[in-house]
Design a protein around this motif. Structure first.
Motif, PDB file in Angstrom:
ATOM      1  N   GLU A  31       0.829  -1.211   0.000  1.00 36.31           N
ATOM      2  CA  GLU A  31       0.000   0.000   0.000  1.00 36.31           C
ATOM      3  C   GLU A  31       0.863   1.260   0.000  1.00 36.31           C
ATOM      4  N   ILE A  32       1.963   1.220   0.781  1.00 35.90           N
ATOM      5  CA  ILE A  32       2.882   2.365   0.805  1.00 35.90           C
ATOM      6  C   ILE A  32       3.428   2.619  -0.600  1.00 35.90           C
ATOM      7  N   ALA A  33       3.864   1.559  -1.266  1.00 38.22           N
ATOM      8  CA  ALA A  33       4.418   1.700  -2.621  1.00 38.22           C
ATOM      9  C   ALA A  33       3.365   2.218  -3.591  1.00 38.22           C
ATOM     10  N   VAL A  34       2.172   1.651  -3.537  1.00 31.85           N
ATOM     11  CA  VAL A  34       1.092   2.057  -4.451  1.00 31.85           C
ATOM     12  C   VAL A  34       0.741   3.525  -4.247  1.00 31.85           C
ATOM     13  N   LYS A  35       0.641   3.976  -2.989  1.00 32.80           N
ATOM     14  CA  LYS A  35       0.313   5.374  -2.710  1.00 32.80           C
ATOM     15  C   LYS A  35       1.371   6.315  -3.269  1.00 32.80           C
ATOM     16  N   GLN A  36       2.656   5.944  -3.132  1.00 30.99           N
ATOM     17  CA  GLN A  36       3.741   6.772  -3.663  1.00 30.99           C
ATOM     18  C   GLN A  36       3.647   6.881  -5.185  1.00 30.99           C
ATOM     19  N   ILE A  37       3.438   5.765  -5.838  1.00 31.89           N
ATOM     20  CA  ILE A  37       3.354   5.758  -7.305  1.00 31.89           C
ATOM     21  C   ILE A  37       2.144   6.565  -7.770  1.00 31.89           C
TER      22      ILE A  37
END
Length: 195
Positions: free
Chosen positions: A5-11
């Motif tokens: 989720e952290i990665a998806v939010k950043q992208i």
């Protein structure tokens, strides 16, 4: 929040910021690319400055001009310098004149009428970038500023402002390097018909 989720939010945040750049900055990006190309076409020098990550961006974009932007695009080297690259000048200038003057002192040394200064500041409030832009103006140089948020104190001080519409430093920096790459692509197209 899990790591995915952290990665998806950043992208997703990065994509949204770049979409905002596309929607709101395209005319200024093209004008900046044309100004950069015109400066180099006339044989003039481009100086870059910034602090921290923006210093790295300054060096990165200068290197793209000196060496080449796109692999396979064989062309002559172009005159560009990152003002934060010389540690002796940076530390001597900071010691003798104060950190606020480290870039302005180099603009005075290297810059002349017809040259271009590109100042990079995510906040728009970097005192040494402000001093550099002010010094460049006294020498008859053109200026472009890569900024973020509301543009800070640098907004309106340069010939062209590229203000990334975000308050998040990481998103601003990602967009600054994207814009820098676009400008290098415009230069290679305008000067050398390379794509």
């Amino acid at each position: 929040m899990d790591l995915k989720e952290i990665a998806v939010k950043q992208i997703q945040s990065s994509i949204a910021t770049k979409q905002a750049v596309l929607d709101h900055l395209l005319p200024e990006i093209v004008k900046s690319g044309q100004l950069l190309a015109e400066t180099l076409q006339k044989g003039n020098l481009v100086l870059f400055c910034g602090n921290g990550g923006s210093s790295c961006d300054a060096s990165h974009i200068a290197a793209e001009l000196v060496v080449r932007y796109k692999s396979g695009n064989e062309r002559r080297a172009l005159p560009a310098i990152s003002l934060s690259a010389d540690s002796a000048v940076m530390t001597a200038g900071g010691n003798d004149y104060g950190y606020e003057e480290v870039f302005a002192r180099q603009v005075e040394a290297f810059g002349k009428e017809g040259d271009l200064l590109v100042g990079i500041s995510t906040s728009g409030n970097s005192k040494n970038v402000i001093s550099a832009v002010e010094k460049a103006k006294t020498l008859g140089m053109k200026t472009i500023c890569f900024l973020g948020g509301d543009g800070g104190k640098l907004k309106g001080k340069s010939d062209l402002d590229l203000i990334v519409p975000s308050g998040e430093t990481a998103r601003i920096q990602e967009s600054h390097i994207l814009i820098g790459h676009i400008l290098c692509s415009i230069v290679e197209s305008e000067l050398f018909q390379l794509h």
